[in-house]
Design a protein around this motif. Structure first.
Motif, short mmCIF file in Angstrom:
data_model
loop_
_atom_site.label_atom_id
_atom_site.label_comp_id
_atom_site.label_asym_id
_atom_site.label_seq_id
_atom_site.Cartn_x
_atom_site.Cartn_y
_atom_site.Cartn_z
N ASP A 1 -11.41 12.35 0.70
CA ASP A 1 -11.92 11.06 0.23
C ASP A 1 -12.83 11.25 -0.99
O ASP A 1 -12.70 10.56 -1.99
CB ASP A 1 -12.72 10.35 1.34
N ARG B 1 0.86 -1.20 0.00
CA ARG B 1 0.00 0.00 0.00
C ARG B 1 0.89 1.24 0.00
O ARG B 1 2.10 1.15 0.07
CB ARG B 1 -0.89 0.03 1.23
N PRO C 1 -3.53 0.56 -3.92
CA PRO C 1 -4.31 1.01 -2.77
C PRO C 1 -3.50 1.96 -1.89
O PRO C 1 -2.27 1.91 -1.88
CB PRO C 1 -4.63 -0.29 -2.02
N TYR C 2 -4.21 2.82 -1.18
CA TYR C 2 -3.52 3.76 -0.30
C TYR C 2 -4.34 3.98 0.97
O TYR C 2 -5.53 3.75 1.00
CB TYR C 2 -3.25 5.09 -1.00
N THR C 3 -3.65 4.43 2.01
CA THR C 3 -4.28 4.80 3.28
C THR C 3 -4.14 6.31 3.41
O THR C 3 -3.05 6.86 3.21
CB THR C 3 -3.55 4.11 4.45
N LEU C 4 -5.22 6.97 3.75
CA LEU C 4 -5.21 8.42 3.89
C LEU C 4 -5.02 8.81 5.35
O LEU C 4 -5.69 8.28 6.24
CB LEU C 4 -6.54 9.00 3.38
N GLU C 5 -4.08 9.72 5.61
CA GLU C 5 -3.91 10.31 6.94
C GLU C 5 -4.00 11.82 6.79
O GLU C 5 -3.27 12.40 5.99
CB GLU C 5 -2.52 9.98 7.51
N ARG D 1 -0.36 11.26 3.12
CA ARG D 1 -0.46 12.11 4.31
C ARG D 1 -0.68 13.54 3.83
O ARG D 1 0.13 14.08 3.07
CB ARG D 1 0.82 12.00 5.13
N THR E 1 -10.97 15.18 5.91
CA THR E 1 -10.84 13.78 5.51
C THR E 1 -11.98 13.39 4.58
O THR E 1 -11.76 12.76 3.54
CB THR E 1 -10.82 12.87 6.76
N VAL F 1 0.91 5.32 1.86
CA VAL F 1 0.26 6.22 2.81
C VAL F 1 0.27 7.61 2.18
O VAL F 1 1.33 8.12 1.79
CB VAL F 1 1.00 6.25 4.17
#
Length: 174
Positions: free
Chosen positions: A67, A41, A86-90, A45, A63, A43
């Motif tokens: 999104d 993945r 895929p990615y994770t949002l912070e 930020r 957020t 991240v």
């Protein structure tokens, strides 16, 4: 620097471009966009800021907006900007460890203690006073000095512990 770094920077700049308008509608500025690999993945930020500092509600609203913008199917959507991985949002606030580089950074940190490395190789530490688009006034132990931003090499807010208590103690002494 490999082409991966350049592509990452281009992607971060593109994300900053597509988020600036929607976040401005919430009264938030995009301060930084970073993409870092995390296994299979990534991240994403996004640091945001506003006058008085962002609240938890501001971060939550940001957020949702980020999104929505990145998940949209339009030309500025995630598939276009982030690719298929895929990615994770912070979403975070602008940290105190980030240098003051824009007039709004100085304005938002008024009364805070700052260490400034100047173009003439000297360093001063003082409390941020008023600021405008060209310069900041800094209180250096009771002496006010107006410093043009063009003379600033680097400026960092200094972390102060128990500052609020010191201010209250001074009031009690009156």
């Amino acid at each position: 620097m490999g082409s991966g770094q350049g592509a990452k920077r281009a992607t971060a700049e593109r994300i900053e471009e597509v988020l600036t308008g929607p976040l401005a509608e919430l009264g938030l500025d995009v301060e930084a966009v970073e993409i870092t690999p995390a296994g299979k993945r990534r991240v994403l930020r996004v640091a945001v800021d506003t006058d008085g500092g962002p609240t938890l509600d501001d971060v939550a609203a940001a957020t949702k907006v980020i999104d929505r913008v990145l998940e949209s199917d339009g030309p500025d959507g995630a598939a276009e900007v982030m690719g298929e991985l895929p990615y994770t949002l912070e979403v975070t606030s602008r940290g105190v460890d980030r240098p003051l580089t824009l007039p709004r950074h100085w304005r938002r940190n008024e009364t805070r203690l700052v260490k400034i490395d100047l173009a003439d190789d000297s360093t001063v530490t003082g409390r941020i006073g008023s600021s405008d688009d060209e310069a900041v006034t800094v209180d250096l132990d009771g002496t006010e000095r107006r410093i043009p931003y063009s003379d600033v090499r680097k400026a960092l807010v200094q972390v102060e512990f128990n500052r609020k208590n010191r201010d209250e103690n001074e009031k009690d002494a009156d």
